[in-house]
Design a protein around this motif. Structure first.
Motif, PDB file in Angstrom:
ATOM      1  N   GLY A 133      15.278   6.065 -30.468  1.00  8.10           N
ATOM      2  CA  GLY A 133      14.386   7.224 -30.383  1.00  8.10           C
ATOM      3  C   GLY A 133      13.351   7.180 -29.276  1.00  8.10           C
ATOM      4  N   MET A 134      13.395   6.162 -28.418  1.00 10.93           N
ATOM      5  CA  MET A 134      12.446   6.112 -27.296  1.00 10.93           C
ATOM      6  C   MET A 134      12.811   7.217 -26.312  1.00 10.93           C
ATOM      7  N   GLU A 135      11.793   7.934 -25.823  1.00 10.35           N
ATOM      8  CA  GLU A 135      12.051   9.033 -24.882  1.00 10.35           C
ATOM      9  C   GLU A 135      11.648   8.645 -23.475  1.00 10.35           C
ATOM     10  N   PHE A 136      12.483   9.062 -22.516  1.00  6.80           N
ATOM     11  CA  PHE A 136      12.272   8.674 -21.118  1.00  6.80           C
ATOM     12  C   PHE A 136      12.146   9.891 -20.220  1.00  6.80           C
ATOM     13  N   LEU A 137      11.511   9.670 -19.070  1.00  4.91           N
ATOM     14  CA  LEU A 137      11.475  10.710 -18.041  1.00  4.91           C
ATOM     15  C   LEU A 137      12.880  10.888 -17.489  1.00  4.91           C
ATOM     16  N   GLN A 138      13.207  12.125 -17.145  1.00  2.50           N
ATOM     17  CA  GLN A 138      14.557  12.400 -16.670  1.00  2.50           C
ATOM     18  C   GLN A 138      14.528  12.953 -15.263  1.00  2.50           C
ATOM     19  N   VAL A 139      15.338  12.372 -14.393  1.00  2.00           N
ATOM     20  CA  VAL A 139      15.487  12.941 -13.042  1.00  2.00           C
ATOM     21  C   VAL A 139      16.727  13.842 -13.055  1.00  2.00           C
TER      22      VAL A 139
ATOM     23  N   THR B 261       0.851  -1.191   0.000  1.00  2.00           N
ATOM     24  CA  THR B 261       0.000   0.000   0.000  1.00  2.00           C
ATOM     25  C   THR B 261       0.880   1.231   0.000  1.00  2.00           C
ATOM     26  N   PHE B 262       0.497   2.204  -0.801  1.00  2.28           N
ATOM     27  CA  PHE B 262       1.176   3.504  -0.751  1.00  2.28           C
ATOM     28  C   PHE B 262       0.101   4.552  -0.578  1.00  2.28           C
ATOM     29  N   ASP B 263       0.265   5.412   0.421  1.00  5.34           N
ATOM     30  CA  ASP B 263      -0.734   6.471   0.565  1.00  5.34           C
ATOM     31  C   ASP B 263      -0.120   7.798   0.154  1.00  5.34           C
ATOM     32  N   ASP B 264      -0.884   8.853   0.381  1.00  7.18           N
ATOM     33  CA  ASP B 264      -0.388  10.142  -0.122  1.00  7.18           C
ATOM     34  C   ASP B 264       0.855  10.621   0.627  1.00  7.18           C
ATOM     35  N   LYS B 265       1.171  10.005   1.776  1.00  6.88           N
ATOM     36  CA  LYS B 265       2.429  10.376   2.441  1.00  6.88           C
ATOM     37  C   LYS B 265       3.628   9.804   1.669  1.00  6.88           C
ATOM     38  N   ASP B 266       3.424   8.626   1.079  1.00 10.74           N
ATOM     39  CA  ASP B 266       4.497   8.027   0.269  1.00 10.74           C
ATOM     40  C   ASP B 266       4.594   8.691  -1.094  1.00 10.74           C
ATOM     41  N   ILE B 267       3.449   9.003  -1.674  1.00  9.17           N
ATOM     42  CA  ILE B 267       3.412   9.417  -3.073  1.00  9.17           C
ATOM     43  C   ILE B 267       2.829  10.807  -3.176  1.00  9.17           C
ATOM     44  N   SER B 268       3.509  11.783  -2.611  1.00  5.91           N
ATOM     45  CA  SER B 268       3.040  13.130  -2.864  1.00  5.91           C
ATOM     46  C   SER B 268       4.248  14.038  -3.016  1.00  5.91           C
ATOM     47  N   THR B 269       4.054  15.058  -3.803  1.00  7.25           N
ATOM     48  CA  THR B 269       5.088  16.065  -4.010  1.00  7.25           C
ATOM     49  C   THR B 269       4.487  17.352  -3.485  1.00  7.25           C
ATOM     50  N   GLU B 270       5.158  18.449  -3.793  1.00  9.69           N
ATOM     51  CA  GLU B 270       4.603  19.722  -3.351  1.00  9.69           C
ATOM     52  C   GLU B 270       3.196  19.926  -3.934  1.00  9.69           C
ATOM     53  N   TYR B 271       2.971  19.380  -5.133  1.00  9.64           N
ATOM     54  CA  TYR B 271       1.743  19.725  -5.845  1.00  9.64           C
ATOM     55  C   TYR B 271       0.680  18.632  -5.885  1.00  9.64           C
ATOM     56  N   THR B 272       1.109  17.382  -6.080  1.00  9.18           N
ATOM     57  CA  THR B 272       0.097  16.379  -6.415  1.00  9.18           C
ATOM     58  C   THR B 272       0.263  15.109  -5.585  1.00  9.18           C
ATOM     59  N   ALA B 273      -0.782  14.305  -5.581  1.00  9.38           N
ATOM     60  CA  ALA B 273      -0.756  13.100  -4.760  1.00  9.38           C
ATOM     61  C   ALA B 273      -1.544  11.988  -5.433  1.00  9.38           C
ATOM     62  N   LEU B 274      -1.236  10.763  -5.037  1.00  9.05           N
ATOM     63  CA  LEU B 274      -2.035   9.627  -5.484  1.00  9.05           C
ATOM     64  C   LEU B 274      -1.952   8.533  -4.437  1.00  9.05           C
ATOM     65  N   MET B 275      -2.869   7.600  -4.536  1.00  6.87           N
ATOM     66  CA  MET B 275      -2.868   6.446  -3.635  1.00  6.87           C
ATOM     67  C   MET B 275      -2.713   5.206  -4.501  1.00  6.87           C
ATOM     68  N   SER B 276      -2.077   4.180  -3.948  1.00 10.79           N
ATOM     69  CA  SER B 276      -1.848   2.981  -4.739  1.00 10.79           C
ATOM     70  C   SER B 276      -1.820   1.752  -3.852  1.00 10.79           C
TER      71      SER B 276
ATOM     72  N   ASN C  82      11.890   5.920  -5.304  1.00 11.54           N
ATOM     73  CA  ASN C  82      12.009   6.773  -6.491  1.00 11.54           C
ATOM     74  C   ASN C  82      10.765   7.605  -6.757  1.00 11.54           C
ATOM     75  N   PHE C  83       9.703   7.347  -5.986  1.00 11.60           N
ATOM     76  CA  PHE C  83       8.422   7.978  -6.322  1.00 11.60           C
ATOM     77  C   PHE C  83       8.527   9.492  -6.405  1.00 11.60           C
ATOM     78  N   LYS C  84       9.188  10.081  -5.391  1.00 14.24           N
ATOM     79  CA  LYS C  84       9.207  11.543  -5.348  1.00 14.24           C
ATOM     80  C   LYS C  84       9.943  12.115  -6.576  1.00 14.24           C
ATOM     81  N   ALA C  85      11.143  11.606  -6.825  1.00 12.21           N
ATOM     82  CA  ALA C  85      11.915  12.103  -7.975  1.00 12.21           C
ATOM     83  C   ALA C  85      11.149  11.856  -9.274  1.00 12.21           C
ATOM     84  N   LEU C  86      10.489  10.698  -9.325  1.00 10.87           N
ATOM     85  CA  LEU C  86       9.752  10.327 -10.525  1.00 10.87           C
ATOM     86  C   LEU C  86       8.552  11.239 -10.748  1.00 10.87           C
ATOM     87  N   PHE C  87       7.792  11.478  -9.693  1.00  6.76           N
ATOM     88  CA  PHE C  87       6.587  12.293  -9.862  1.00  6.76           C
ATOM     89  C   PHE C  87       6.932  13.742 -10.145  1.00  6.76           C
ATOM     90  N   GLU C  88       8.061  14.187  -9.602  1.00  5.60           N
ATOM     91  CA  GLU C  88       8.482  15.544  -9.951  1.00  5.60           C
ATOM     92  C   GLU C  88       8.868  15.611 -11.429  1.00  5.60           C
TER      93      GLU C  88
END
Ligand code: FE2
Length: 361
Positions: free
Chosen positions: A269-275, A195-210, A343-349
């Motif tokens: 040519g595949m594009e990826f998210l960048q931290v 379980t991940f709640d918004d304490k695990d998966i939130s940034t300054e702006y957005t949140a999700l539960m999983s 990695n959630f925080k870096a990823l979601f940012e």
């Protein structure tokens, strides 16, 4: 404990798309799939064109409706190209269908037999979240390619090393997570493993539960996300808007050599998210020693996380469609069975930076 709904594995993932001929070729060139089989007008399939793509144990089926009154044509207009079916291989299709529907699953299509000179396949399907279905397939009495009616195609890809579907993630409606968690538990006998709640998966702006659901034998893993309130619009909310409701957010593909896999995908040519590069400044402090060279990892932008059982390396693509909906994860597990919580925080940012570019944050 006995498994109340035995599933052998994810049999294939079917994509409904506007032009399966083009989509199949894009996946062949980027992911290195072989286009192995085809069914369409020329093979006697009247209303669809289907291309089977394979690489090791990953099987993707690209399908296009050929006629405007195809029963799924409207869904395609609503969602854009989308994952329509995550099919399971089961021992007994009739029993699985009966068990699921008696526990409350909505039938999509009842058990039927497909047949050609190579034998018989039994198949049925049930609805899950959104317009996604789970086909139930058994081909123990079939020696042909994929399903009766498909003819072989010999279009080889240059493999990138993807081996099997590690997990498939569903984005469900606001406050819908627990409903679908219960659905997988009660109907398919899955157990909740994380379980991940918004304490695990939130940034300054957005949140999700999983929550992560897993089949009885552990071979099928489905994280389920719902949006949570934040100061700005979360990626899940963005998905729900552009997909037109719940659907598959990402498919994670396992590789045993993520460095080579990502190198090949990037060169094609595949594009990826960048931290940010600063992610790597404290990586060893966070995850300890790893086998890979830190410079390789940092140059490719690969993320690393550790749990009690080992570590994992992962990287997420940008959406692979014009709509900000479906994307891919490439994952190499070195003992770790988790999903990269560190990695959630870096990823979601990183996702939020992309959302800001799209004006959808
Ligand atoms: Fe994932």
């Amino acid at each position: 404990m006995t498994d109340s709904f035995p599933i052998r594995k994810v049999d294939h993932v079917r994509f409904f798309c506007g032009n399966a001929m083009h989509t199949a070729e894009w996946y062949r060139r980027l992911f290195g799939f072989d286009i192995q089989a085809y069914a369409g007008l020329e093979t006697g399939m009247k209303d669809e064109a289907n291309y089977l793509l394979t690489e090791n144990d990953v099987r993707f089926l690209m399908s296009t409706p050929l006629l405007p009154d195809h029963p799924l044509a409207e869904q395609l207009g609503r969602h854009g190209d989308f994952v329509q079916d995550i099919a399971f291989e089961v021992d007994d299709v009739d029993l699985a269908f009966k068990t699921a529907t008696s526990r409350g699953a909505k039938a999509f299509s009842g058990p039927r037999t497909l047949e050609d000179s190579f034998g018989k396949v039994r198949i049925a399907a049930i609805h899950t979240y959104g317009d996604v279905v789970h086909s139930l397939v058994n081909r123990d009495d079939f020696s042909g390619l994929f399903l009766p009616g498909f003819r072989p195609v010999d279009k080889k890809g240059d493999p990138v090393g993807i081996e099997f579907v590690d997990h498939c993630v569903g984005n469900v409606e606001w406050n819908g997570m627990n409903k679908w968690v219960d659905w997988y538990a009660n109907i398919l006998g899955f157990e909740q493993i994380q379980t991940f709640d918004d304490k695990d998966i939130s940034t300054e702006y957005t949140a999700l539960m999983s929550k992560v659901m897993q089949s009885g034998n552990g071979r099928v893993k489905f994280p389920i996300n719902e949006p949570a309130e934040g100061r700005k619009r979360s990626q899940i909310e963005e998905y729900l808007i552009y997909h037109g409701g719940p659907g598959v957010q990402h498919v994670a593909l396992h590789t045993s050599d993520i460095i080579n896999t990502i190198k090949l995908l990037k060169s094609r040519g595949m594009e990826f998210l960048q931290v940010p590069r600063t992610y790597y400044d404290t990586l060893f402090e966070r995850v300890g020693e790893i086998d890979e060279d830190l410079n390789d990892i940092a140059d490719l932008g690969i993320l690393v996380d550790r749990d009690e059982e080992g570590y994992l390396l992962q990287l997420f693509s940008k959406p692979v469609e014009d709509r900000p909906t479906l994307f891919y994860e490439f994952i190499e597990r070195k003992g770790a069975k988790s999903f990269g919580k560190g990695n959630f925080k870096a990823l979601f940012e990183a996702i939020e930076r992309e959302q800001a570019l799209r004006g959808t944050l």
